[in-house]
Design a protein around this motif. Structure first.
Motif, PDB file in Angstrom:
ATOM      1  N   ALA A 470       0.859  -1.395   0.069  1.00 53.31           N
ATOM      2  CA  ALA A 470      -0.101  -0.048  -0.118  1.00 53.31           C
ATOM      3  C   ALA A 470       0.885   1.401  -0.009  1.00 53.31           C
ATOM      4  O   ALA A 470       0.343   2.292  -0.734  1.00 53.31           O
ATOM      5  CB  ALA A 470      -0.955  -0.123   1.151  1.00 53.31           C
ATOM      6  N   ARG A 473       2.007   1.690  -3.770  1.00 52.42           N
ATOM      7  CA  ARG A 473       0.926   2.019  -4.588  1.00 52.42           C
ATOM      8  C   ARG A 473       0.595   3.567  -4.346  1.00 52.42           C
ATOM      9  O   ARG A 473       0.489   4.315  -5.298  1.00 52.42           O
ATOM     10  CB  ARG A 473      -0.203   1.119  -4.339  1.00 52.42           C
ATOM     11  CG  ARG A 473      -1.149   1.402  -5.580  1.00 52.42           C
ATOM     12  CD  ARG A 473      -2.708   0.898  -5.330  1.00 52.42           C
ATOM     13  NE  ARG A 473      -2.501  -0.792  -5.074  1.00 52.42           N
ATOM     14  CZ  ARG A 473      -2.948  -1.229  -6.196  1.00 52.42           C
ATOM     15  NH1 ARG A 473      -3.496  -0.872  -7.192  1.00 52.42           N
ATOM     16  NH2 ARG A 473      -2.910  -2.706  -5.994  1.00 52.42           N
ATOM     17  N   ASP A 474       0.721   3.880  -2.995  1.00 56.22           N
ATOM     18  CA  ASP A 474       0.251   5.313  -2.713  1.00 56.22           C
ATOM     19  C   ASP A 474       1.230   6.151  -3.107  1.00 56.22           C
ATOM     20  O   ASP A 474       0.909   7.337  -3.504  1.00 56.22           O
ATOM     21  CB  ASP A 474      -0.100   5.371  -1.011  1.00 56.22           C
ATOM     22  CG  ASP A 474      -0.270   6.551  -0.527  1.00 56.22           C
ATOM     23  OD1 ASP A 474      -1.578   6.977  -0.837  1.00 56.22           O
ATOM     24  OD2 ASP A 474       0.369   7.407  -0.017  1.00 56.22           O
ATOM     25  N   GLU A 495      -4.113   2.592 -14.383  1.00 59.15           N
ATOM     26  CA  GLU A 495      -3.157   1.491 -14.354  1.00 59.15           C
ATOM     27  C   GLU A 495      -2.602   1.139 -12.804  1.00 59.15           C
ATOM     28  O   GLU A 495      -2.597  -0.066 -12.490  1.00 59.15           O
ATOM     29  CB  GLU A 495      -2.070   1.811 -15.262  1.00 59.15           C
ATOM     30  CG  GLU A 495      -2.405   1.551 -16.790  1.00 59.15           C
ATOM     31  CD  GLU A 495      -1.392   2.476 -17.696  1.00 59.15           C
ATOM     32  OE1 GLU A 495      -1.790   2.214 -18.833  1.00 59.15           O
ATOM     33  OE2 GLU A 495      -0.280   2.621 -17.103  1.00 59.15           O
ATOM     34  N   GLN A 497      -3.990   1.815  -9.959  1.00 54.07           N
ATOM     35  CA  GLN A 497      -4.987   1.400  -8.852  1.00 54.07           C
ATOM     36  C   GLN A 497      -5.629   0.201  -9.693  1.00 54.07           C
ATOM     37  O   GLN A 497      -6.670  -0.100  -8.750  1.00 54.07           O
ATOM     38  CB  GLN A 497      -5.936   2.799  -8.790  1.00 54.07           C
ATOM     39  CG  GLN A 497      -5.081   3.897  -8.126  1.00 54.07           C
ATOM     40  CD  GLN A 497      -6.044   5.211  -7.838  1.00 54.07           C
ATOM     41  OE1 GLN A 497      -6.554   5.303  -7.052  1.00 54.07           O
ATOM     42  NE2 GLN A 497      -6.425   5.686  -9.076  1.00 54.07           N
ATOM     43  N   ASP A 498      -5.247  -0.389 -10.553  1.00 54.07           N
ATOM     44  CA  ASP A 498      -5.873  -1.800 -10.909  1.00 54.07           C
ATOM     45  C   ASP A 498      -6.003  -2.712  -9.811  1.00 54.07           C
ATOM     46  O   ASP A 498      -5.120  -3.031  -9.062  1.00 54.07           O
ATOM     47  CB  ASP A 498      -5.174  -2.256 -11.954  1.00 54.07           C
ATOM     48  CG  ASP A 498      -5.795  -3.365 -12.742  1.00 54.07           C
ATOM     49  OD1 ASP A 498      -6.333  -4.373 -12.280  1.00 54.07           O
ATOM     50  OD2 ASP A 498      -5.966  -3.416 -14.094  1.00 54.07           O
ATOM     51  N   ARG A 499      -7.130  -3.242  -9.782  1.00 60.18           N
ATOM     52  CA  ARG A 499      -7.194  -4.074  -8.504  1.00 60.18           C
ATOM     53  C   ARG A 499      -6.390  -5.564  -8.693  1.00 60.18           C
ATOM     54  O   ARG A 499      -5.719  -6.247  -7.731  1.00 60.18           O
ATOM     55  CB  ARG A 499      -8.620  -4.952  -8.553  1.00 60.18           C
ATOM     56  CG  ARG A 499      -9.546  -3.622  -8.125  1.00 60.18           C
ATOM     57  CD  ARG A 499     -10.995  -4.194  -7.930  1.00 60.18           C
ATOM     58  NE  ARG A 499     -12.028  -3.420  -7.249  1.00 60.18           N
ATOM     59  CZ  ARG A 499     -13.314  -3.698  -7.236  1.00 60.18           C
ATOM     60  NH1 ARG A 499     -13.832  -4.863  -7.453  1.00 60.18           N
ATOM     61  NH2 ARG A 499     -14.241  -2.561  -6.564  1.00 60.18           N
ATOM     62  N   ALA A 500      -6.058  -5.887 -10.018  1.00 58.65           N
ATOM     63  CA  ALA A 500      -5.106  -7.094 -10.430  1.00 58.65           C
ATOM     64  C   ALA A 500      -3.657  -6.639  -9.857  1.00 58.65           C
ATOM     65  O   ALA A 500      -2.875  -7.688  -9.867  1.00 58.65           O
ATOM     66  CB  ALA A 500      -5.425  -7.177 -11.834  1.00 58.65           C
ATOM     67  N   GLY A 501      -3.380  -5.471  -9.732  1.00 60.32           N
ATOM     68  CA  GLY A 501      -1.994  -5.147  -9.304  1.00 60.32           C
ATOM     69  C   GLY A 501      -1.467  -3.830 -10.051  1.00 60.32           C
ATOM     70  O   GLY A 501      -2.474  -3.315 -10.552  1.00 60.32           O
ATOM     71  N   ARG A 503       0.001  -1.602 -12.543  1.00 63.98           N
ATOM     72  CA  ARG A 503       0.407  -1.691 -13.842  1.00 63.98           C
ATOM     73  C   ARG A 503       1.340  -0.599 -14.009  1.00 63.98           C
ATOM     74  O   ARG A 503       0.765   0.447 -13.781  1.00 63.98           O
ATOM     75  CB  ARG A 503      -0.838  -1.765 -14.774  1.00 63.98           C
ATOM     76  CG  ARG A 503      -1.501  -3.206 -14.455  1.00 63.98           C
ATOM     77  CD  ARG A 503      -2.570  -3.671 -15.704  1.00 63.98           C
ATOM     78  NE  ARG A 503      -3.566  -2.539 -15.631  1.00 63.98           N
ATOM     79  CZ  ARG A 503      -3.576  -1.803 -16.858  1.00 63.98           C
ATOM     80  NH1 ARG A 503      -3.215  -1.992 -18.041  1.00 63.98           N
ATOM     81  NH2 ARG A 503      -4.820  -1.005 -16.811  1.00 63.98           N
TER      82      ARG A 503
END
Length: 678
Positions: A470, A473-474, A495, A497-501, A503
């Motif tokens: 997190a 990503r943040d 990209e 904040q994609d739930r899958a990872g 990107r």
């Protein structure tokens, strides 16, 4: 107050002597004093110094054309630097004895420093070259090593030798391989002065690359002596409105603390009667040893780094230790919750490194001055917890991944680079560990785990509540929100904040290669064929194996493959014995598949291949018995260059081929390529 020439200020950097810098240094010193004792005994992590580069100035223009007279104008996007190769005196801490060993090594020295400039003592790591896409880089290389009267005319390219003759390879750069560009077929004798010119294209990806010698026969011994440095392409291009207009990942990482970790494996030894001195008996039998006051050297190929020879014990048996920027077990400092960019560079010659970060168990202390070798394995097992901090890879071999890869261990082969985002949520001590080789490693002796360094994480101003993923990503999302606008901003945020990872598609510069694009195929096999063993009590060690590519040792007079400019080809790579690191110059490649000897998907079952599917690289492990498939495009550049095993002593003993890219219809010199094209 302007910066001195030896410390050029890059855009966005604070002035080195300004109030903000002095205040930050003072705060860091105070926090570190609060965090733990014995700093005076610790070897603090230090980045390699940046090379002195003259940019877009009268001086740069003068350096680019030495000897010319008359008016001198400016040259836009020009970067000039001056490197000398000399015998460098330094010292390396030895955990076996708890003291520093004196060494004298071949090394790159920044010859552009002004006279009288203070140079840090005992630094044996090459300066970092930092340039940008679109630069014309002119590098003057001065070979100031001692003369070698016994080196034959023509270079003696039939095996290891001529260890003071050299040249330069800009590993991973997408530049011309000919003339005075990235031409590794040159032979620069002691006393030579030569100017390289790298015209870095404006569309070159930003990332971590490196430079090292590449003269066949002397490559391994010189790199093992520490002749290797980082070459960083720094970019500021933002993604465009369209998805096919990529930007530089630096746009998102700018402002993060950055650490460059150049891993070296220097098998220095002390000689008597021409032989490396070793421990005579006991558990350490065969390890290299130097008496106090002696000076360690790297000068015997077959005794100090000749894998496949006897009685060479392999890197793990030499009693030497992986260095980080020239230091053994340095101490790093971070702040809890703050994301950093780490540029990892494996500049050793052979043994793989598995990097991990493990929290030190509560109540356990690190011995002041470092962990002795005899205690290191037990210390890692007991004091360094089994849990590993997640690492987040954003680039492989200087090329941005399509998505961030989370991993507990980052495996590096010789020549690999890996850019990581690292964040520790909790303050305290962490072990930087070289993990034990996995069972999939096809070597005769597996390397044990080792301690690379200690990371001291200082408390954050406020309590950190986010997990490492997190935090990463943040940090990326906040950077995109602050620095991007319009459609590009919206696309990048989606990209990230994609739930899958997480990107990174808007920051990748190479399109995937589809099967429909292919215009040809190549096959290649690395081969190690055993020779008759040497009788005991004979002369100094000699090869006990032949190192071949497709049943032939390197022949400088033969072009083994002629490749078409504009072609798109698929290569199938195999190895009959031992693992080998495939490296080809000029054009990177996409990793398509890797299959184990028993037919399994190596991406799924072998940690050394985890996360590599579809990644773009310039160096790739080919494990024994595996079948590895890659795809590449022959773009823009023509001319002759090489492919080889990046286990560099394998290369110097013959595991290399000449390759030429030509326009359609143009014949190369003597070609032996037909056996490989189908």
């Amino acid at each position: 107050m302007p910066l001195p020439r030896h410390a050029p200020r890059r855009p966005g950097m604070p002035r080195r002597h300004g109030p903000a810098r002095r205040g930050a240094l003072g705060l860091a010193l105070l926090l570190s004093l609060l965090a733990g004792p014995a700093l005076a005994q610790e070897r603090a992590f230090q980045p390699p110094a940046d090379a002195t580069i003259q940019r877009d100035s009268r001086e740069a223009r003068r350096l680019s054309a030495p000897g010319l007279r008359g008016p001198v104008g400016t040259a836009p996007r020009q970067a000039s630097l001056d490197l000398a190769i000399r015998e460098v005196a330094g010292r390396i801490w030895n955990p076996n004895t708890g003291r520093h060993d004196r060494v004298r090594l071949r090394g790159y020295v920044d010859a552009g420093l002004p006279r009288g400039a203070r140079v840090l003592a005992d630094r044996i790591v090459a300066p970092t070259i930092r340039v940008t896409p679109g630069d014309t880089v002119r590098m003057t290389l001065r070979n100031e090593l001692p003369a070698e009267p016994d080196c034959p005319v023509g270079g003696g390219h039939d095996g290891p030798g001529c260890f003071n003759s050299t040249n330069m390879h800009s590993h991973g750069l997408w530049v011309s391989p000919t003339g005075n560009s990235d031409n590794v077929l040159l032979d620069l004798r002691p006393g030579s002065v030569f100017q390289y010119e790298y015209n870095i294209p404006a569309d070159h990806p930003a990332g971590t690359f490196w430079y090292h010698p590449h003269r066949h026969g002397s490559t391994a011994l010189q790199v093992a002596s520490g002749m290797a440095g980082a070459l960083v392409i720094e970019g500021s291009r933002k993604p465009g409105a369209r998805a096919d207009e990529p930007g530089d990942i630096d746009v998102l990482t700018r402002g993060m603390p950055e650490k460059l970790l150049l891993f070296g494996q220097i098998p220095y030894g002390c000689f008597r009667d021409g032989l490396v001195q070793t421990v005579a008996d006991g558990a350490d039998k065969g390890q290299f040893t130097c008496a106090e006051g002696e000076t360690g050297l790297v000068q015997s190929f077959f005794q100090q780094l000749g894998f496949g020879t006897m009685p060479f014990p392999g890197w793990g048996g030499t009693g030497r230790f992986t260095t980080v920027n020239g230091e053994v077990q340095p101490v790093f400092t971070m702040t809890a919750g703050r994301v950093e960019r780490w540029r990892l560079l494996h500049a050793g010659t052979a043994a793989q490194i598995g990097v991990s970060l493990r929290p030190v168990a509560p109540g356990r202390a690190v011995p002041p001055g470092g962990v002795p070798a005899a205690q290191a394995e037990a210390f890692v097992a007991s004091a360094c917890g089994a849990a590993r901090l997640p690492l987040f890879e954003i680039q492989t071999d200087g090329l941005t991944r399509a998505a961030v890869r989370e991993t507990a261990v980052d495996w590096l082969q010789s020549g690999y680079r890996s850019d990581l985002l690292v964040a520790a949520p909790e303050p305290g001590l962490y072990c930087l560990v070289d993990e034990p080789d996995p069972a999939t490693t096809t070597t005769r002796t597996l390397q044990p785990q080792a301690l690379l360094g200690i990371v001291r994480v200082l408390p954050a101003p406020q309590r950190v509540t986010l997990a490492p993923a997190a935090l990463v990503r943040d940090a990326l999302v906040r950077a995109a929100q602050a620095r991007l606008t319009g459609p590009a901003r919206d696309r990048v945020l989606a990209e990230l904040q994609d739930r899958a990872g997480i990107r990174l598609a808007s920051f990748t510069w190479h399109r995937p290669i589809l099967a429909s694009e292919l215009t040809g195929r190549q096959t290649l096999e690395f081969q190690v064929n055993d020779l008759d063993p040497q009788p005991p009590g004979g002369p100094p060690p000699q090869p006990t194996a032949a190192y071949l590519v497709d049943n032939a040792a390197y022949d400088p007079a033969v072009v083994n493959r002629q490749l078409p400019l504009g072609g798109v080809e698929e290569w199938t790579l195999t190895a009959n014995q031992f693992p080998h690191a495939f490296h080809i110059h000029v054009n990177p490649f996409q990793v398509v598949s890797a299959t184990t000897a028993d037919g399994k998907d190596a991406f799924a079952v072998d940690p050394l291949y985890a996360g590599m599917k579809d990644a773009w690289k310039d160096t790739l492990l080919v494990n024994q018995g595996y079948t590895v498939v890659i795809r590449t495009r022959y773009q823009r550049y023509i001319g002759e260059f090489v492919l080889h095993c990046h286990v560099l002593d394998h290369e110097d003993q013959g595991m290399m081929q000449n390759v030429v890219v030509t326009p359609p219809g143009v014949a190369a010199r003597r070609v032996a390529a037909e056996a490989h094209r189908h």
